[in-house]
Design a protein around this motif. Structure first.
Motif, PDB file in Angstrom:
ATOM      1  N   THR A 264       0.840  -1.206   0.000  1.00  0.00           N
ATOM      2  CA  THR A 264       0.000   0.000   0.000  1.00  0.00           C
ATOM      3  C   THR A 264       0.876   1.258   0.000  1.00  0.00           C
ATOM      4  O   THR A 264       0.631   2.204  -0.748  1.00  0.00           O
ATOM      5  CB  THR A 264      -0.925   0.014   1.234  1.00  0.00           C
ATOM      6  N   ALA A 265       1.908   1.239   0.843  1.00  0.00           N
ATOM      7  CA  ALA A 265       2.800   2.403   0.887  1.00  0.00           C
ATOM      8  C   ALA A 265       3.396   2.660  -0.493  1.00  0.00           C
ATOM      9  O   ALA A 265       3.466   3.802  -0.960  1.00  0.00           O
ATOM     10  CB  ALA A 265       3.910   2.174   1.914  1.00  0.00           C
ATOM     11  N   MET A 266       3.813   1.582  -1.168  1.00  0.00           N
ATOM     12  CA  MET A 266       4.449   1.733  -2.478  1.00  0.00           C
ATOM     13  C   MET A 266       3.467   2.167  -3.557  1.00  0.00           C
ATOM     14  O   MET A 266       3.864   2.708  -4.586  1.00  0.00           O
ATOM     15  CB  MET A 266       5.138   0.420  -2.885  1.00  0.00           C
ATOM     16  N   ALA A 267       2.165   1.891  -3.321  1.00  0.00           N
ATOM     17  CA  ALA A 267       1.167   2.319  -4.306  1.00  0.00           C
ATOM     18  C   ALA A 267       1.101   3.838  -4.387  1.00  0.00           C
ATOM     19  O   ALA A 267       0.693   4.387  -5.406  1.00  0.00           O
ATOM     20  CB  ALA A 267      -0.197   1.752  -3.937  1.00  0.00           C
ATOM     21  N   PHE A 268       1.502   4.525  -3.292  1.00  0.00           N
ATOM     22  CA  PHE A 268       1.380   5.977  -3.244  1.00  0.00           C
ATOM     23  C   PHE A 268       2.706   6.687  -3.485  1.00  0.00           C
ATOM     24  O   PHE A 268       2.845   7.867  -3.173  1.00  0.00           O
ATOM     25  CB  PHE A 268       0.767   6.416  -1.919  1.00  0.00           C
ATOM     26  N   CYS A 269       3.701   5.983  -3.975  1.00  0.00           N
ATOM     27  CA  CYS A 269       4.946   6.668  -4.304  1.00  0.00           C
ATOM     28  C   CYS A 269       5.627   5.954  -5.461  1.00  0.00           C
ATOM     29  O   CYS A 269       5.204   4.873  -5.866  1.00  0.00           O
ATOM     30  CB  CYS A 269       5.870   6.761  -3.087  1.00  0.00           C
ATOM     31  N   GLU A 270       6.634   6.568  -5.994  1.00  0.00           N
ATOM     32  CA  GLU A 270       7.395   5.907  -7.035  1.00  0.00           C
ATOM     33  C   GLU A 270       8.876   5.988  -6.703  1.00  0.00           C
ATOM     34  O   GLU A 270       9.303   6.766  -5.867  1.00  0.00           O
ATOM     35  CB  GLU A 270       7.094   6.492  -8.409  1.00  0.00           C
ATOM     36  N   ILE A 271       9.625   5.135  -7.368  1.00  0.00           N
ATOM     37  CA  ILE A 271      11.067   5.066  -7.130  1.00  0.00           C
ATOM     38  C   ILE A 271      11.769   5.922  -8.172  1.00  0.00           C
ATOM     39  O   ILE A 271      11.498   5.796  -9.370  1.00  0.00           O
ATOM     40  CB  ILE A 271      11.565   3.610  -7.277  1.00  0.00           C
TER      41      ILE A 271
END
Lengths: 280, 314
Positions: A264-271
């Motif tokens: 979920t955390a990664m769904a709201f950010c990008e690398i």
């Protein structure tokens, strides 16, 4: 018996740190299961969507510029204020027909979720950021950056946790959000504005719109200045159309359903990866 | 030598550079504010809105008046002036670009061969507080460098101390100095104190030969406002009735959104008539307004809310 005149609450929107009525002046009646009128809740229109996105865009950069530690502190503050309002929020869920035990469990889960994401804020970078081995004299770094402005379709039947389960991870990562919820969640969504407004969250970072998903989500999906839309609570009938619209403007579409995990955390950010032209 | 006398119907100016004495009627401030508020809040929808937005783009004087202006920045601004929306080549260029005197040649070169005019501020902008011969020299220099239009400031110090003849004669001298170029006189209404003073300043500026009267320099917190725009429009109308001469209006400073622009178009159309809805007679002096107009036109064209960050800022 008290002689006092009843002070009834006006359930309004929460945009840019203020509590406006809908630009359209529309309201929706929320009733108890037996048909008793509970309140007329503001019904957001496309122009409220426009204003909310503008407020979110204006607030996002400085929010993302704060330290993750500070964002964690503010999320924890949300949990504190929410705890103090637990009885009011549970009461508003019970009024629309949620059994008392379920209502209480929902608010508690929302508080616990806010604490979870508060703790996550300054750990995200360690979990997914990295120094990458590359075949050349470069320092190669991958780090986390927020998406920007996120639209959140919160489930109408999801209660307090349905809203905060999407809002908390999104703002944890440094995004500003425009959340939409209606139906049985309308009363608590409107009240959550008061929670957020008193939790040191800068105005515009969280915007809460009560209204009809089918009316509002297409405008958000089409909006060029919205970077992501989470369709967790989008009605099944319109989800495919919304995804097609997001393809038009290369918007990320997700459906995290508020799970408390790294995904979920990664769904709201990008690398974002940078190549630094020097070895160390 | 100008004389101003006051009777029951207002002020009468004599000795100005028009044939007859000029009457400056008193201003009812409350009525002016009410009427202006009503005119600018008029709802303009659909094809009228699109037409209004396109007209507003054509009436923009795209302006940069910063100490940090560079030739590169002026060129970038001229590129935006020539093609306001890179996605819509059918959109007309703006009316003019407005720069400081030192950058006129650069701007002139950048817009060469296009209908876009070059305007220059001159005459100790924005204060106007220098000696007359220096101000006139600056004006002549701007015209020599190729400015089509020159924006000068009215001598507020003289006006506020009652030296009306100084105000008048300086503008008349500037009119001689610009030759064939257009003279736009900035009243700086934020410093004038009352609507009556705005009206008096408008009349003197027009009588002295200004082709356009302009609200503000944009350097004050209070610039163009609806009541001031209405007051100046009425002055232009009354001056036209008394002398038969056509004077343009430029609103500068504080006009940032397309909605404000449409309101001002309605105000001008109602006061001066639709003859004034052309870049020859009406301008918006602005820098951020253009992007909002383009964004609103994109919304009208696509039905989707556009991303402000897609457009360049200077």
């Amino acid at each position: 018996m008290s002689d006092r005149v009843e002070v009834r609450k006006t359930y309004k929107l929460f945009i840019g740190g203020a509590f406006p009525r809908s630009e359209s002046a529309r309201t929706t009646a929320v009733t108890a299961p037996d048909g008793t009128l509970l309140a007329h809740v503001a019904t957001a229109s496309r122009k409220d969507v426009r204003d909310a996105v503008r407020a979110a865009r204006g607030a996002q950069e400085s929010w993302a510029g704060r330290t993750p530690y500070n964002r964690g502190q503010i999320l924890y503050r949300i949990a504190e204020v929410l705890e103090g309002r637990a009885a009011q929020l549970a009461g508003e869920l019970e009024a629309v027909g949620v059994p008392a035990a379920e209502a209480r469990a929902d608010v508690e889960a929302a508080v616990d979720g806010a604490v979870y994401w508060a703790g996550f804020a300054d750990k995200l970078e360690q979990l997914v950021g990295s120094v990458n081995p590359v075949a050349g004299p470069f320092l190669n770094l991958s780090s986390v950056v927020p998406m920007g402005v996120c639209a959140l379709a919160c489930p109408d039947t999801g209660g307090v946790r349905g809203v905060l389960g999407l809002v908390c991870p999104a703002i944890m990562a440094g995004n500003a959000v425009v959340a939409v919820a209606g139906g049985p969640a309308a009363l608590v969504t409107s009240t959550l504005g008061e929670v957020v407004a008193t939790s040191d969250v800068p105005g515009g970072v969280v915007n809460l719109l009560t209204g009809d998903h089918a009316q509002l989500l297409p405008w958000l999906a089409d909006h060029d200045d919205v970077d992501q839309i989470d369709l967790s609570g989008a009605p099944a009938g319109i989800a495919a159309d919304l995804r097609a619209r997001t393809a038009e403007n290369l918007k990320r579409a997700s459906a995290t359903h508020g799970a408390e995990d790294l995904r979920t955390a990664m769904a709201f950010c990008e690398i974002r990866t940078v190549w630094h032209p020097a070895s160390i | 030598m100008i004389t101003a006398s006051r009777d029951s119907r207002g002020i009468v100016l004599e000795g100005v550079a028009v044939d007859t004495p000029l009457r400056v009627q008193p201003v009812d401030a409350l009525a002016l504010q009410e009427r202006a508020a009503r005119l600018v809040s008029r709802s303009v929808k659909r094809e009228s809105k699109v037409a209004g937005l396109e007209l507003s783009v054509r009436c923009v004087d795209l302006t940069t008046l910063e100490g940090a202006d560079t030739p590169g920045k002026v060129r970038a601004m001229c590129a935006r002036a020539l093609r306001p929306d890179p996605d819509d080549l059918s959109l007309h260029p703006v009316a003019a670009v407005c720069v400081y005197g030192a950058l006129v040649a650069e701007a002139r070169d950048a817009v060469a061969g296009s209908p876009v005019k070059v305007a220059s501020v001159a005459g100790a902008f924005p204060s106007g507080q220098s000696h007359l011969h220096e101000r006139l020299e600056e004006i002549r220099r701007a015209v020599d460098d190729g400015a089509h239009e020159v924006d000068i400031v009215l001598n507020r110090g003289a006006l506020l101390s009652g030296r009306l003849d100084v105000v008048h004669d300086e503008i008349a001298a500037a009119k001689q100095a610009v030759g064939h170029a257009h003279l736009k006189t900035i009243l700086e209404t934020g410093e004038l104190g009352s609507y009556e003073m705005v009206r008096l300043a408008s009349m003197i500026a027009m009588a002295a030969g200004s082709d356009v009267i302009k609200t503000s320099t944009g350097k004050l917190p209070v610039s163009a406002t609806p009541p001031v725009a209405l007051c100046m429009s009425e002055a232009i109308r009354d001056f036209g009735e008394q002398t038969g001469r056509v004077v343009g209006l430029k609103l500068a400073g504080g006009v940032r959104t397309a909605k404000q622009a449409l309101g001002y178009l309605a105000l001008v159309a109602e006061t001066l008539g639709t003859d004034w809805l052309t870049p020859d007679r009406f301008r918006f002096g602005a820098s951020t307004l253009l992007n909002d107009l383009v964004l609103q036109l994109r919304f009208q064209r696509t039905g989707r809310y556009p991303r402000p960050g897609d457009l360049p800022v200077d």
